[in-house]
Design a protein around this motif. Structure first.
Motif, PDB file in Angstrom:
ATOM      1  N   ARG A 117       0.847  -1.281  -0.080  1.00  0.00           N
ATOM      2  CA  ARG A 117       0.115  -0.005  -0.022  1.00  0.00           C
ATOM      3  C   ARG A 117       0.919   1.370   0.024  1.00  0.00           C
ATOM      4  N   GLY A 118       0.318   2.135  -0.551  1.00  0.00           N
ATOM      5  CA  GLY A 118       1.114   3.427  -0.649  1.00  0.00           C
ATOM      6  C   GLY A 118       2.657   3.701  -1.395  1.00  0.00           C
ATOM      7  N   VAL A 119       2.654   2.652  -2.499  1.00  0.00           N
ATOM      8  CA  VAL A 119       3.841   2.737  -3.276  1.00  0.00           C
ATOM      9  C   VAL A 119       3.994   4.082  -4.264  1.00  0.00           C
ATOM     10  N   SER A 120       5.135   4.772  -3.651  1.00  0.00           N
ATOM     11  CA  SER A 120       5.144   6.123  -4.395  1.00  0.00           C
ATOM     12  C   SER A 120       5.621   5.863  -5.919  1.00  0.00           C
ATOM     13  N   VAL A 121       5.148   6.741  -6.784  1.00  0.00           N
ATOM     14  CA  VAL A 121       5.270   6.635  -8.315  1.00  0.00           C
ATOM     15  C   VAL A 121       6.193   8.018  -8.598  1.00  0.00           C
ATOM     16  N   THR A 137      14.577 -13.770 -11.391  1.00  0.00           N
ATOM     17  CA  THR A 137      15.870 -13.722 -10.679  1.00  0.00           C
ATOM     18  C   THR A 137      16.822 -14.812 -11.733  1.00  0.00           C
ATOM     19  N   ASN A 138      17.693 -15.106 -11.033  1.00  0.00           N
ATOM     20  CA  ASN A 138      18.805 -15.814 -12.050  1.00  0.00           C
ATOM     21  C   ASN A 138      18.149 -17.320 -12.283  1.00  0.00           C
ATOM     22  N   ASP A 139      17.185 -17.598 -11.358  1.00  0.00           N
ATOM     23  CA  ASP A 139      16.449 -18.949 -11.499  1.00  0.00           C
ATOM     24  C   ASP A 139      15.197 -18.764 -12.535  1.00  0.00           C
ATOM     25  N   GLY A 140      15.064 -17.610 -12.870  1.00  0.00           N
ATOM     26  CA  GLY A 140      13.737 -17.464 -13.678  1.00  0.00           C
ATOM     27  C   GLY A 140      12.490 -17.132 -12.874  1.00  0.00           C
ATOM     28  N   ASP A 141      12.513 -16.926 -11.393  1.00  0.00           N
ATOM     29  CA  ASP A 141      11.371 -16.727 -10.979  1.00  0.00           C
ATOM     30  C   ASP A 141      11.084 -15.024 -10.670  1.00  0.00           C
ATOM     31  N   PHE A 142       9.970 -14.998 -10.740  1.00  0.00           N
ATOM     32  CA  PHE A 142       9.372 -13.527 -10.707  1.00  0.00           C
ATOM     33  C   PHE A 142       9.316 -12.931  -9.258  1.00  0.00           C
ATOM     34  N   ASP A 143      10.330 -11.969  -9.119  1.00  0.00           N
ATOM     35  CA  ASP A 143      10.473 -11.269  -7.942  1.00  0.00           C
ATOM     36  C   ASP A 143      10.017  -9.860  -7.658  1.00  0.00           C
ATOM     37  N   ALA A 144       9.686  -9.140  -8.662  1.00  0.00           N
ATOM     38  CA  ALA A 144       9.164  -7.755  -8.774  1.00  0.00           C
ATOM     39  C   ALA A 144       8.574  -7.500 -10.100  1.00  0.00           C
ATOM     40  N   ALA A 145       7.803  -6.468  -9.894  1.00  0.00           N
ATOM     41  CA  ALA A 145       6.960  -5.698 -10.868  1.00  0.00           C
ATOM     42  C   ALA A 145       7.436  -4.464 -11.089  1.00  0.00           C
ATOM     43  N   ARG A 146       7.441  -3.787 -12.393  1.00  0.00           N
ATOM     44  CA  ARG A 146       7.739  -2.454 -12.943  1.00  0.00           C
ATOM     45  C   ARG A 146       6.400  -1.690 -13.453  1.00  0.00           C
ATOM     46  N   LEU A 147       6.114  -0.751 -12.699  1.00  0.00           N
ATOM     47  CA  LEU A 147       4.515  -0.336 -13.157  1.00  0.00           C
ATOM     48  C   LEU A 147       4.840   1.028 -14.054  1.00  0.00           C
ATOM     49  N   THR A 148       4.161   1.342 -15.037  1.00  0.00           N
ATOM     50  CA  THR A 148       3.856   2.854 -15.385  1.00  0.00           C
ATOM     51  C   THR A 148       2.659   3.329 -15.336  1.00  0.00           C
ATOM     52  N   VAL A 149       2.505   4.365 -14.681  1.00  0.00           N
ATOM     53  CA  VAL A 149       1.058   4.838 -14.462  1.00  0.00           C
ATOM     54  C   VAL A 149       0.931   6.266 -15.021  1.00  0.00           C
ATOM     55  N   ALA A 150      -0.494   6.574 -15.431  1.00  0.00           N
ATOM     56  CA  ALA A 150      -0.676   7.849 -15.991  1.00  0.00           C
ATOM     57  C   ALA A 150      -0.302   9.210 -15.118  1.00  0.00           C
ATOM     58  N   SER A 151      -0.128   9.123 -13.799  1.00  0.00           N
ATOM     59  CA  SER A 151       0.014  10.470 -13.073  1.00  0.00           C
ATOM     60  C   SER A 151       1.473  10.339 -12.489  1.00  0.00           C
ATOM     61  N   PRO A 152       2.200  11.015 -12.737  1.00  0.00           N
ATOM     62  CA  PRO A 152       3.666  11.086 -12.032  1.00  0.00           C
ATOM     63  C   PRO A 152       3.150  11.578 -10.509  1.00  0.00           C
ATOM     64  N   ASP A 153       4.193  11.198  -9.749  1.00  0.00           N
ATOM     65  CA  ASP A 153       4.357  11.743  -8.212  1.00  0.00           C
ATOM     66  C   ASP A 153       3.017  11.399  -7.631  1.00  0.00           C
ATOM     67  N   SER A 154       2.429  10.090  -7.887  1.00  0.00           N
ATOM     68  CA  SER A 154       0.985   9.663  -7.159  1.00  0.00           C
ATOM     69  C   SER A 154       1.496   8.693  -6.395  1.00  0.00           C
ATOM     70  N   THR A 155       0.235   7.967  -5.882  1.00  0.00           N
ATOM     71  CA  THR A 155       0.348   6.728  -4.900  1.00  0.00           C
ATOM     72  C   THR A 155      -0.302   5.415  -5.707  1.00  0.00           C
ATOM     73  N   VAL A 156       0.241   4.438  -5.615  1.00  0.00           N
ATOM     74  CA  VAL A 156      -0.396   3.080  -5.992  1.00  0.00           C
ATOM     75  C   VAL A 156      -0.416   2.170  -4.835  1.00  0.00           C
ATOM     76  N   ASP A 157      -1.601   1.449  -4.665  1.00  0.00           N
ATOM     77  CA  ASP A 157      -1.784   0.046  -3.917  1.00  0.00           C
ATOM     78  C   ASP A 157      -1.707  -0.926  -4.927  1.00  0.00           C
ATOM     79  N   VAL A 158      -0.756  -2.146  -4.468  1.00  0.00           N
ATOM     80  CA  VAL A 158      -0.773  -3.275  -5.338  1.00  0.00           C
ATOM     81  C   VAL A 158      -0.869  -4.459  -4.484  1.00  0.00           C
ATOM     82  N   PHE A 159      -1.763  -5.474  -5.012  1.00  0.00           N
ATOM     83  CA  PHE A 159      -1.910  -6.653  -4.347  1.00  0.00           C
ATOM     84  C   PHE A 159      -1.438  -7.825  -5.347  1.00  0.00           C
ATOM     85  N   VAL A 160      -0.650  -8.480  -4.570  1.00  0.00           N
ATOM     86  CA  VAL A 160       0.065  -9.910  -5.562  1.00  0.00           C
ATOM     87  C   VAL A 160      -0.858 -11.056  -5.206  1.00  0.00           C
ATOM     88  N   GLU A 161      -1.019 -11.680  -6.140  1.00  0.00           N
ATOM     89  CA  GLU A 161      -2.007 -12.896  -5.957  1.00  0.00           C
ATOM     90  C   GLU A 161      -1.298 -14.175  -6.936  1.00  0.00           C
TER      91      GLU A 161
END
Length: 563
Positions: A496-500, A537-561
């Protein structure tokens, strides 16, 4: 109509009279003695009369051994090889005492020939070990050999010879492998050379005895002969008071397969105390099966490094330990070792033990359920290389280390609905649950804030964590890419509250890597998500996501499922 033998009638009448009047309880009432004199076939008042009576016993005979000239200093065994014999004493503790160099115990039933329907009641025996030959062995107080339908009640046995000698020492009462239908009830056995009561026969009841101050087991469900443990079958050990035999368990069993290829053993409602090893030990090489350890209470008053209930025989099947109270043991509360299968450890209360509350090591196909474990020096429950164990509904508090620890390859446990409160009370960083094995289901557990995280996955993998609860912040330390986590409180992998930044970009690092690309959902989205890419990762596992959003300097909530 044929005549009924007088002695047979008198023997039965005497047995009923003794039961109704409480004969052998040690009350010493004169009326009982007078009544017995009227119905006994033989009344013993001297040592010569005693030995002569047993040399010439007849079927149906009733023998009264009076206290007139006690102790009777016998020079050999008193043998009963006739049917329907009743022997009664006045409840005097030293009624019979082995003479110097007698080199014999007390009574032998069925020594030379098979016999049946024998009762010994109210007899006291002192083995006098100081004056016997060191080369004479197994001078038990009472031995049931080739006999059936035997009752031993209200007797007192002490100081059997050899004194304090394992396996060949004198035990209090021994029901040998050829014995059948034996009742050992209400006897007092103390200060014994070897075991208090040992049973190698079939269909034996051992109930309401007080057995203390021996060497090896207070009550053993096997007889040690020629280097082998010969097990009894269909044995009930119920309501006995047991204590103070420092070189053995209070109750135990070991050795070969059960008599006649099978049987059942019930160890129930006994009280243990004092200096001893385990309360109950199923041990040594061999096999046991169909054993129920139920409703016992035991405290180890002097701590030795032994478990309250120890199941470490080479192989055991169908073993149940339920509703036992175990206090103060220097080892574990309950120990279940390799070779045990189809077992249940349930509703036990384990307190103040120096090591683990319950240890399951190498055993398979078991249930560990609804136990209460508190005040352990190590772990609440430890599963070491065990497989297919259901750990359900247990409650833990005040543990020095981990609440539940699972280790050892692919283990296939189900760990569910447990409550863990007050763990990691000692030094070091521990966890409510530490999972170091694979293919387990860990669900619906409640783990309260304490000295470490709620759940830690060490080198485990391929586990499913479902619906667990904790009141701590960041309680879940799960790292395997192949494990799945869902529906936790607090939620797992919620950001919650990830800074863009000023260019409309943000990076979210996952709480664990994922072998399969996870699904993302969003709360606040900073004007909308325009693009998502994943880091691996070097093993091919997914360890992060890079997001591009419409509004710079905003806040994002991300839920990983997980997918």
């Amino acid at each position: 109509m044929p005549d009924i033998p007088r002695r047979r009638v008198l023997g039965g009448t005497a047995g009923l009279a003794f039961a109704l009047t409480g004969w052998g309880a040690g009350d010493g009432r004169a009326n009982d003695t007078r009544r017995m004199r009227t119905i006994a076939d033989s009344v013993v008042t001297t040592t010569d009369e005693l030995e002569s009576t047993f040399e010439n016993l007849s079927s149906g005979e009733t023998v009264l051994i009076t206290a007139k000239n006690a102790p009777y200093r016998t020079t050999g065994w008193l043998d009963i090889d006739a049917d329907d014999v009743t022997v009664v004493g006045p409840g005097v503790r030293t009624l019979i005492k082995s003479a110097p160099s007698a080199n014999a115990g007390g009574f032998r039933i069925g020594h030379r020939r098979h016999c049946s329907n024998v009762t010994i009641r109210g007899i006291g025996f002192d083995g006098n070990p100081d004056e016997q030959s060191i080369f004479t062995k197994l001078c038990h107080g009472i031995v049931v050999k080739d006999a059936e339908d035997v009752t031993l009640a209200g007797n007192y046995v002490t100081r059997t010879h050899p004194y304090h000698e394992h396996s060949t020492g004198g035990s209090g009462i021994s029901a040998e492998p050829a014995s059948r239908n034996v009742r050992i009830v209400g006897n007092r056995i103390e200060d014994i050379g070897d075991r208090g009561i040992q049973v190698g026969g079939t269909r034996v009841v051992v109930a309401r005895n007080v057995v203390t101050d021996g060497l090896d087991r207070s009550i053993s469900c096997d007889v040690w002969r020629n280097g082998r443990h010969r097990q009894g079958g269909n044995i009930a050990v119920i309501g006995n008071v047991l204590g103070n035999n420092p070189e053995g368990s209070l109750v135990g069993m070991g050795g070969d397969d059960l008599t006649d290829g099978g049987g059942y053993v019930v160890i129930s409602d006994n009280l243990g105390f004092g200096h001893h090893k385990s309360f109950c030990h199923l041990g040594f090489e061999g096999t046991v099966r169909n054993v129920r350890i139920d409703g016992n209470v035991s405290v180890q008053e002097r701590r030795d490094d032994y478990s309250g209930i120890s199941l470490d025989i080479e192989r055991a099947e169908h073993v149940t330990a339920v509703d036992n109270d175990l206090y103060g043991y220097g080892g574990r509360g309950i120990n279940v070792s390799e070779g045990i299968s189809d077992f249940v450890v349930s509703r036990n209360r384990i307190r103040n033990v120096a090591s683990d509350g319950i240890r399951i090591a190498g055993a398979e196909d078991g249930v560990v359920a609804r136990n209460t474990v508190s005040g352990t020096g190590r772990t609440g429950i430890i599963l070491e290389a065990a497989r297919y164990v259901a750990v359900e509904g247990n409650r833990f508090r005040d543990l020095e280390r981990v609440g539940i620890l699972a280790a050892g390859g692919e283990t296939f446990h189900e760990i569910s609905d447990n409550h863990v409160r007050g763990f990691a009370t000692g030094k070091g960083h521990e966890a409510g649950m530490l999972i170091q094995s694979e293919r387990n289901l860990v669900r619906h557990n409640r783990i309260y804030r304490s000295g470490g995280p709620a759940i830690v996955e060490g080198n485990g993998a391929n586990n499913l964590y479902d619906g667990n609860w904790s009141d701590a912040k960041r309680p879940w330390h799960i790292r395997s890419a192949t494990s799945r986590v869902r529906d936790h409180t607090p939620a797992f992998d919620v950001h919650r509250g990830v800074s863009v930044d000023g260019s409309g970009r943000a990076t979210v690092e996952f709480e664990k890597p994922y072998a399969t690309r996870p699904k993302l959902s969003f709360g606040r989205v900073g004007g909308g998500v325009r693009g998502v890419s994943y880091r691996t990762t070097n093993d091919g596992d997914f360890d992060a996501a890079r997001l591009t959003v419409a509004s710079p300097d905003s806040t994002v909530d991300v839920f990983v499922e997980p997918v």
